[in-house]
Scaffold this motif. Structure first.
Motif, PDB file in Angstrom:
ATOM      1  N   ALA A   1       0.833  -1.211   0.000  1.00 46.36           N
ATOM      2  CA  ALA A   1       0.000   0.000   0.000  1.00 46.36           C
ATOM      3  C   ALA A   1       0.865   1.257   0.000  1.00 46.36           C
ATOM      4  O   ALA A   1       0.581   2.219  -0.726  1.00 46.36           O
ATOM      5  CB  ALA A   1      -0.938   0.000   1.198  1.00 46.36           C
ATOM      6  N   TYR A   2       1.927   1.257   0.812  1.00 47.49           N
ATOM      7  CA  TYR A   2       2.813   2.422   0.858  1.00 47.49           C
ATOM      8  C   TYR A   2       3.589   2.594  -0.441  1.00 47.49           C
ATOM      9  O   TYR A   2       3.810   3.717  -0.904  1.00 47.49           O
ATOM     10  CB  TYR A   2       3.774   2.317   2.046  1.00 47.49           C
ATOM     11  N   LEU A   3       3.993   1.479  -1.050  1.00 42.81           N
ATOM     12  CA  LEU A   3       4.690   1.569  -2.337  1.00 42.81           C
ATOM     13  C   LEU A   3       3.763   2.095  -3.425  1.00 42.81           C
ATOM     14  O   LEU A   3       4.168   2.913  -4.257  1.00 42.81           O
ATOM     15  CB  LEU A   3       5.267   0.205  -2.718  1.00 42.81           C
ATOM     16  N   ARG A   4       2.517   1.651  -3.425  1.00 38.94           N
ATOM     17  CA  ARG A   4       1.548   2.179  -4.403  1.00 38.94           C
ATOM     18  C   ARG A   4       1.387   3.693  -4.230  1.00 38.94           C
ATOM     19  O   ARG A   4       1.355   4.437  -5.211  1.00 38.94           O
ATOM     20  CB  ARG A   4       0.192   1.506  -4.243  1.00 38.94           C
ATOM     21  N   ASP A   5       1.270   4.132  -2.979  1.00 39.61           N
ATOM     22  CA  ASP A   5       1.141   5.565  -2.704  1.00 39.61           C
ATOM     23  C   ASP A   5       2.383   6.322  -3.166  1.00 39.61           C
ATOM     24  O   ASP A   5       2.284   7.425  -3.705  1.00 39.61           O
ATOM     25  CB  ASP A   5       0.912   5.828  -1.213  1.00 39.61           C
ATOM     26  N   ALA A   6       3.561   5.736  -2.942  1.00 39.38           N
ATOM     27  CA  ALA A   6       4.807   6.385  -3.354  1.00 39.38           C
ATOM     28  C   ALA A   6       4.864   6.548  -4.865  1.00 39.38           C
ATOM     29  O   ALA A   6       5.204   7.622  -5.381  1.00 39.38           O
ATOM     30  CB  ALA A   6       6.007   5.584  -2.853  1.00 39.38           C
ATOM     31  N   VAL A   7       4.503   5.488  -5.588  1.00 38.86           N
ATOM     32  CA  VAL A   7       4.502   5.553  -7.051  1.00 38.86           C
ATOM     33  C   VAL A   7       3.476   6.574  -7.535  1.00 38.86           C
ATOM     34  O   VAL A   7       3.764   7.408  -8.399  1.00 38.86           O
ATOM     35  CB  VAL A   7       4.252   4.160  -7.673  1.00 38.86           C
ATOM     36  N   ALA A   8       2.289   6.532  -6.968  1.00 30.22           N
ATOM     37  CA  ALA A   8       1.228   7.472  -7.368  1.00 30.22           C
ATOM     38  C   ALA A   8       1.629   8.915  -7.088  1.00 30.22           C
ATOM     39  O   ALA A   8       1.231   9.822  -7.818  1.00 30.22           O
ATOM     40  CB  ALA A   8      -0.071   7.136  -6.632  1.00 30.22           C
ATOM     41  N   GLY A   9       2.462   9.119  -6.064  1.00 27.92           N
ATOM     42  CA  GLY A   9       2.916  10.462  -5.719  1.00 27.92           C
ATOM     43  C   GLY A   9       4.099  10.941  -6.535  1.00 27.92           C
ATOM     44  O   GLY A   9       4.567  12.060  -6.354  1.00 27.92           O
ATOM     45  N   GLY A  10       4.625  10.087  -7.425  1.00 27.01           N
ATOM     46  CA  GLY A  10       5.703  10.505  -8.306  1.00 27.01           C
ATOM     47  C   GLY A  10       7.034   9.833  -8.066  1.00 27.01           C
ATOM     48  O   GLY A  10       7.999  10.105  -8.777  1.00 27.01           O
TER      49      GLY A  10
ATOM     50  N   GLY B   1       6.794  -3.937  -7.695  1.00 22.73           N
ATOM     51  CA  GLY B   1       6.691  -5.099  -8.576  1.00 22.73           C
ATOM     52  C   GLY B   1       7.218  -6.364  -7.932  1.00 22.73           C
ATOM     53  O   GLY B   1       6.605  -7.436  -8.025  1.00 22.73           O
ATOM     54  N   VAL B   2       8.346  -6.259  -7.241  1.00 22.06           N
ATOM     55  CA  VAL B   2       8.921  -7.420  -6.561  1.00 22.06           C
ATOM     56  C   VAL B   2       7.998  -7.886  -5.432  1.00 22.06           C
ATOM     57  O   VAL B   2       7.749  -9.088  -5.276  1.00 22.06           O
ATOM     58  CB  VAL B   2      10.332  -7.096  -6.031  1.00 22.06           C
ATOM     59  N   ALA B   3       7.475  -6.941  -4.655  1.00 18.47           N
ATOM     60  CA  ALA B   3       6.575  -7.300  -3.552  1.00 18.47           C
ATOM     61  C   ALA B   3       5.315  -7.982  -4.080  1.00 18.47           C
ATOM     62  O   ALA B   3       4.852  -8.975  -3.508  1.00 18.47           O
ATOM     63  CB  ALA B   3       6.222  -6.065  -2.731  1.00 18.47           C
ATOM     64  N   LEU B   4       4.764  -7.454  -5.158  1.00 15.59           N
ATOM     65  CA  LEU B   4       3.578  -8.083  -5.749  1.00 15.59           C
ATOM     66  C   LEU B   4       3.888  -9.499  -6.226  1.00 15.59           C
ATOM     67  O   LEU B   4       3.092 -10.425  -6.025  1.00 15.59           O
ATOM     68  CB  LEU B   4       3.054  -7.233  -6.911  1.00 15.59           C
TER      69      LEU B   4
ATOM     70  N   ASP C   1       2.864  -5.852 -14.849  1.00 14.22           N
ATOM     71  CA  ASP C   1       2.432  -4.510 -15.266  1.00 14.22           C
ATOM     72  C   ASP C   1       3.230  -3.423 -14.549  1.00 14.22           C
ATOM     73  O   ASP C   1       3.653  -2.439 -15.153  1.00 14.22           O
ATOM     74  CB  ASP C   1       0.939  -4.312 -14.990  1.00 14.22           C
ATOM     75  N   THR C   2       3.443  -3.618 -13.253  1.00 16.45           N
ATOM     76  CA  THR C   2       4.164  -2.630 -12.456  1.00 16.45           C
ATOM     77  C   THR C   2       5.618  -2.546 -12.882  1.00 16.45           C
ATOM     78  O   THR C   2       6.175  -1.445 -13.026  1.00 16.45           O
ATOM     79  CB  THR C   2       4.068  -2.987 -10.956  1.00 16.45           C
ATOM     80  N   LEU C   3       6.255  -3.683 -13.106  1.00 22.57           N
ATOM     81  CA  LEU C   3       7.660  -3.678 -13.523  1.00 22.57           C
ATOM     82  C   LEU C   3       7.821  -3.121 -14.932  1.00 22.57           C
ATOM     83  O   LEU C   3       8.803  -2.432 -15.210  1.00 22.57           O
ATOM     84  CB  LEU C   3       8.252  -5.082 -13.396  1.00 22.57           C
TER      85      LEU C   3
ATOM     86  N   PHE D   1       7.769   0.501 -14.523  1.00 23.38           N
ATOM     87  CA  PHE D   1       9.045   0.945 -13.973  1.00 23.38           C
ATOM     88  C   PHE D   1      10.105   1.029 -15.067  1.00 23.38           C
ATOM     89  O   PHE D   1      10.833   2.013 -15.174  1.00 23.38           O
ATOM     90  CB  PHE D   1       9.509  -0.005 -12.861  1.00 23.38           C
ATOM     91  N   VAL D   2      10.188   0.006 -15.912  1.00 27.19           N
ATOM     92  CA  VAL D   2      11.173  -0.007 -16.997  1.00 27.19           C
ATOM     93  C   VAL D   2      10.945   1.166 -17.948  1.00 27.19           C
ATOM     94  O   VAL D   2      11.895   1.754 -18.461  1.00 27.19           O
ATOM     95  CB  VAL D   2      11.145  -1.364 -17.742  1.00 27.19           C
ATOM     96  N   ALA D   3       9.692   1.530 -18.139  1.00 26.34           N
ATOM     97  CA  ALA D   3       9.373   2.656 -19.027  1.00 26.34           C
ATOM     98  C   ALA D   3       9.927   3.982 -18.506  1.00 26.34           C
ATOM     99  O   ALA D   3      10.024   4.947 -19.262  1.00 26.34           O
ATOM    100  CB  ALA D   3       7.861   2.757 -19.216  1.00 26.34           C
ATOM    101  N   THR D   4      10.318   4.022 -17.234  1.00 24.80           N
ATOM    102  CA  THR D   4      10.886   5.252 -16.673  1.00 24.80           C
ATOM    103  C   THR D   4      12.386   5.354 -16.913  1.00 24.80           C
ATOM    104  O   THR D   4      13.006   6.336 -16.509  1.00 24.80           O
ATOM    105  CB  THR D   4      10.629   5.358 -15.153  1.00 24.80           C
ATOM    106  N   ALA D   5      12.981   4.360 -17.559  1.00 28.85           N
ATOM    107  CA  ALA D   5      14.428   4.366 -17.795  1.00 28.85           C
ATOM    108  C   ALA D   5      14.857   5.666 -18.467  1.00 28.85           C
ATOM    109  O   ALA D   5      14.242   6.113 -19.428  1.00 28.85           O
ATOM    110  CB  ALA D   5      14.827   3.176 -18.656  1.00 28.85           C
ATOM    111  N   GLY D   6      15.888   6.272 -17.910  1.00 29.35           N
ATOM    112  CA  GLY D   6      16.402   7.516 -18.466  1.00 29.35           C
ATOM    113  C   GLY D   6      15.688   8.755 -17.972  1.00 29.35           C
ATOM    114  O   GLY D   6      16.039   9.871 -18.327  1.00 29.35           O
ATOM    115  N   ARG D   7      14.675   8.581 -17.162  1.00 27.21           N
ATOM    116  CA  ARG D   7      13.933   9.718 -16.609  1.00 27.21           C
ATOM    117  C   ARG D   7      14.281   9.884 -15.137  1.00 27.21           C
ATOM    118  O   ARG D   7      14.751   8.958 -14.490  1.00 27.21           O
ATOM    119  CB  ARG D   7      12.433   9.496 -16.728  1.00 27.21           C
TER     120      ARG D   7
END
Length: 82
Positions: free
Chosen positions: A30-39, A48-51, A62-64, A67-73
Motif C-alpha cells: 500500500a505504501y509503495l503504491r502511494d509512493a509511485v502514485a505520488g511521483g 513489482g517485486v513485492a507483488l 504490469d508494475t515492472l 518501472f522499466v518505461a521510466t528508464a532515463g527519466r
C-alpha cells in the motif's frame, strides 16, 4: 512515523522498505503504491517485486513494465523549490 510527520512519496517508500525488511510485504504494498502514485517511480521496482512475492504475477508484470518505461527519466519527484 516519518510518514505521519512528513507524508511525502519518498517517506512512504522508506517506510515500505522497512516493512519489507520486517517481513510485512502486504503492508508495504500500500505504501509503495502511494509512493509511485505520488511521483516516486523508483518505488515501482520494489512494488513489482513485492507483488510478485505475494503471488500477484500479472500486477507485478504490469508494475515492472511501468518501472522499466521510466528508464532515463528522473526517478524521484523534485522539490517544488527547484
Amino acid at each position: 512515523t516519518v510518514v505521519d510527520r512528513r507524508p511525502t512519496p519518498i517517506a512512504r517508500h522508506i517506510l515500505a522498505e522497512q516493512l519489507i525488511l520486517a517481513n510485512r510485504e502486504r503492508d508495504a504494498i500500500a505504501y509503495l503504491r502511494d509512493a509511485v502514485a505520488g511521483g516516486d517511480s523508483k518505488a515501482g521496482y520494489q512494488l513489482g517485486v513485492a507483488l510478485s512475492n505475494e503471488g500477484r504475477r500479472d500486477e507485478a508484470i504490469d508494475t515492472l513494465q511501468a518501472f522499466v518505461a521510466t528508464a532515463g527519466r528522473r526517478l524521484v519527484p523534485r522539490d517544488h523549490d527547484e
